[in-house]
Design a protein around this motif. Structure first.
Motif, PDB file in Angstrom:
ATOM      1  N   PHE A   6     120.132  26.919  67.984  1.00 49.43           N
ATOM      2  CA  PHE A   6     120.913  27.162  69.203  1.00 49.43           C
ATOM      3  C   PHE A   6     120.005  27.453  70.401  1.00 49.43           C
ATOM      4  N   GLY A   7     118.759  27.831  70.130  1.00 45.38           N
ATOM      5  CA  GLY A   7     117.858  28.330  71.174  1.00 45.38           C
ATOM      6  C   GLY A   7     117.944  29.843  71.193  1.00 45.38           C
ATOM      7  N   PRO A   8     117.157  30.499  72.068  1.00 41.78           N
ATOM      8  CA  PRO A   8     117.222  31.963  72.135  1.00 41.78           C
ATOM      9  C   PRO A   8     118.662  32.400  72.428  1.00 41.78           C
ATOM     10  N   ARG A   9     119.199  33.335  71.621  1.00 44.85           N
ATOM     11  CA  ARG A   9     120.584  33.789  71.769  1.00 44.85           C
ATOM     12  C   ARG A   9     120.614  34.973  72.733  1.00 44.85           C
ATOM     13  N   VAL A  10     120.240  34.680  73.962  1.00 45.91           N
ATOM     14  CA  VAL A  10     120.173  35.714  75.001  1.00 45.91           C
ATOM     15  C   VAL A  10     121.561  35.900  75.604  1.00 45.91           C
ATOM     16  N   PRO A  11     122.037  37.163  75.663  1.00 44.89           N
ATOM     17  CA  PRO A  11     123.364  37.420  76.233  1.00 44.89           C
ATOM     18  C   PRO A  11     123.548  36.731  77.584  1.00 44.89           C
ATOM     19  N   GLY A  12     124.718  36.134  77.767  1.00 40.71           N
ATOM     20  CA  GLY A  12     125.010  35.457  79.032  1.00 40.71           C
ATOM     21  C   GLY A  12     124.661  33.980  79.035  1.00 40.71           C
ATOM     22  N   THR A  13     124.041  33.480  77.969  1.00 39.70           N
ATOM     23  CA  THR A  13     123.659  32.064  77.924  1.00 39.70           C
ATOM     24  C   THR A  13     124.632  31.276  77.040  1.00 39.70           C
ATOM     25  N   HIS A  47     105.959  36.762  79.799  1.00 39.30           N
ATOM     26  CA  HIS A  47     106.581  38.090  79.799  1.00 39.30           C
ATOM     27  C   HIS A  47     108.015  38.124  80.317  1.00 39.30           C
ATOM     28  N   PHE A  48     108.423  37.067  81.023  1.00 40.64           N
ATOM     29  CA  PHE A  48     109.831  37.005  81.449  1.00 40.64           C
ATOM     30  C   PHE A  48     110.541  35.791  80.849  1.00 40.64           C
ATOM     31  N   ARG A  49     109.968  35.247  79.774  1.00 34.97           N
ATOM     32  CA  ARG A  49     110.632  34.157  79.043  1.00 34.97           C
ATOM     33  C   ARG A  49     111.268  34.732  77.776  1.00 34.97           C
ATOM     34  N   PRO A  50     112.374  34.131  77.312  1.00 37.20           N
ATOM     35  CA  PRO A  50     113.058  34.692  76.146  1.00 37.20           C
ATOM     36  C   PRO A  50     112.285  34.511  74.841  1.00 37.20           C
ATOM     37  N   VAL A  51     112.600  35.365  73.893  1.00 39.34           N
ATOM     38  CA  VAL A  51     112.024  35.315  72.546  1.00 39.34           C
ATOM     39  C   VAL A  51     112.952  34.459  71.676  1.00 39.34           C
ATOM     40  N   MET A  52     112.388  33.597  70.838  1.00 42.87           N
ATOM     41  CA  MET A  52     113.238  32.794  69.961  1.00 42.87           C
ATOM     42  C   MET A  52     113.941  33.662  68.920  1.00 42.87           C
ATOM     43  N   GLY A  53     113.271  34.706  68.491  1.00 44.91           N
ATOM     44  CA  GLY A  53     113.950  35.667  67.612  1.00 44.91           C
ATOM     45  C   GLY A  53     114.293  35.142  66.233  1.00 44.91           C
ATOM     46  N   ALA A  54     113.416  34.298  65.659  1.00 38.98           N
ATOM     47  CA  ALA A  54     113.648  33.854  64.277  1.00 38.98           C
ATOM     48  C   ALA A  54     113.617  35.053  63.336  1.00 38.98           C
ATOM     49  N   ASN A  55     112.633  35.913  63.554  1.00 34.29           N
ATOM     50  CA  ASN A  55     112.545  37.127  62.738  1.00 34.29           C
ATOM     51  C   ASN A  55     113.360  38.258  63.355  1.00 34.29           C
ATOM     52  N   ASP A  56     113.145  38.491  64.644  1.00 34.52           N
ATOM     53  CA  ASP A  56     113.795  39.616  65.338  1.00 34.52           C
ATOM     54  C   ASP A  56     115.204  39.212  65.759  1.00 34.52           C
ATOM     55  N   GLY A  57     116.104  39.359  64.826  1.00 37.55           N
ATOM     56  CA  GLY A  57     117.488  38.979  65.070  1.00 37.55           C
ATOM     57  C   GLY A  57     118.000  38.045  63.986  1.00 37.55           C
TER      58      GLY A  57
END
Ligand code: ZN
Length: 329
Positions: free
Chosen positions: A41-48, A122-132
């Protein structure tokens, strides 16, 4: 790399033969597939759009295994004042049972790779494969198993949103309680209403090949008896390589707010090693990607959680949390 993966998978199958049937039903490849789907899905950043689509996918996927899936929508405020909208997702098994166990993980991705070695990230999203994604994937696979074999107790899987929108490293120390916004909301507004559980288990960063899960300090303050139960179960399954016998610093994670506000004694299975410098090196970096995920680690955690769930009996003495247990450590 493929050869090495196959070899470790074979070793893992061998070691599962002596394990309890219920624990062995956890399918590592299936869990890995659930990480992969989230990452796609890509980084699951709130609001996206990726965040919205992934929430829908969780609900649809969980509904294959239980009709009792609820979404708690809520509003929150980020550390910098921006308004956020979140979704906590609850899937219940054996909903009529009074004695219940809470299993949770956050599913959102961090909007900032603020610990990346390259400041450009530093202002780009994390993919969060592990963290999340790893924790949510293990719980999806647990849900699939629970749909095939009914536990004696009730089980609620809670996928928490807005855990990882905490203050940017540049802000450090200016915002209080900026992490775990979804768990803070849920713990103050339990959903379903009046929710109680015997105890809870939180999973966070449970996918790295080098994962080390210490007896985490906040868990030891609020829920030492649950820590003992979970770590002893892992030891019984031959998984002490992951579930190590050392106590870590107390960490701020979703379980802090569930302990503090919902008063459910909840432990955190989280990859943290003080000697190594804390969290895994991919933490809050651009490197938190699918390649870092090891299905054997997902299986170690999932088998442990399932074994804990199937050990619980209706009406057996509840686990005491908080002070009375803390005093006899
Ligand atoms: Zn994080």
């Amino acid at each position: 790399m493929i050869g090495a993966m196959l070899l470790t998978a074979a070793v893992s199958c061998g070691s599962q033969q002596g394990a309890k049937l219920s624990a062995a039903e956890f399918d590592a490849a299936s869990a890995y597939g659930f990480v992969k789907t989230q990452v796609e899905f890509g980084p699951r950043v709130p609001g996206t759009p990726a965040h919205a689509a992934c929430a829908d996918w969780f609900v649809k996927t969980l509904r294959q295994w239980t009709p009792d899936v609820l979404v708690q929508e809520f509003k929150a405020k980020a550390f910098d004042g921006r308004p956020l909208e979140g979704k906590n997702i609850v899937a219940s098994f054996n909903p009529e049972a009074k004695d219940r166990i809470l299993l949770c993980a956050h599913w959102d991705s961090r909007p900032f790779a603020d610990h990346d070695p390259d400041p450009a990230n530093h202002f780009r999203p994390v993919m969060g494969a592990n963290d999340g994604a790893s924790g949510a994937a293990v719980l999806l696979e647990v849900a699939r198993c629970l749909s095939l074999k009914k536990p004696a107790v009730g089980v609620d899987i809670l996928l928490l949103d807005l855990e990882d929108f905490g203050e940017h490293a540049n802000w450090s120390g200016r915002a209080e309680d900026s992490w775990g916004l979804g768990s803070q909301y849920w713990a103050k507004n339990p959903y379903p209403a009046g929710y109680r559980a015997r105890f809870g288990i939180l999973l966070d960063m449970v996918g790295a090949s080098t994962a080390t899960f210490p007896m985490e300090g906040t868990s030891m303050v609020f829920a030492p008896a649950v820590v003992k139960k979970v770590w002893a179960t892992a030891r019984g399954l031959g998984l002490s390589k992951y579930f190590v016998d050392t106590e870590s610093d107390p960490l701020i994670d979703d379980h802090l707010y569930i302990n503090r506000h919902a008063r459910i004694p909840t432990v955190d299975i989280i990859d943290y090693d003080g000697a190594r410098g804390g969290f895994p090196s991919s933490w809050h970096t651009a490197g938190d990607t699918l390649e870092k995920i090891d299905k054997n680690t997902l299986a170690a955690v999932g088998r442990t959680v399932l074994a804990v769930v199937f050990q619980e009996k209706q009406g057996s003495s509840p686990v005491a949390g908080n002070l009375e247990e803390t005093s006899d450590r």
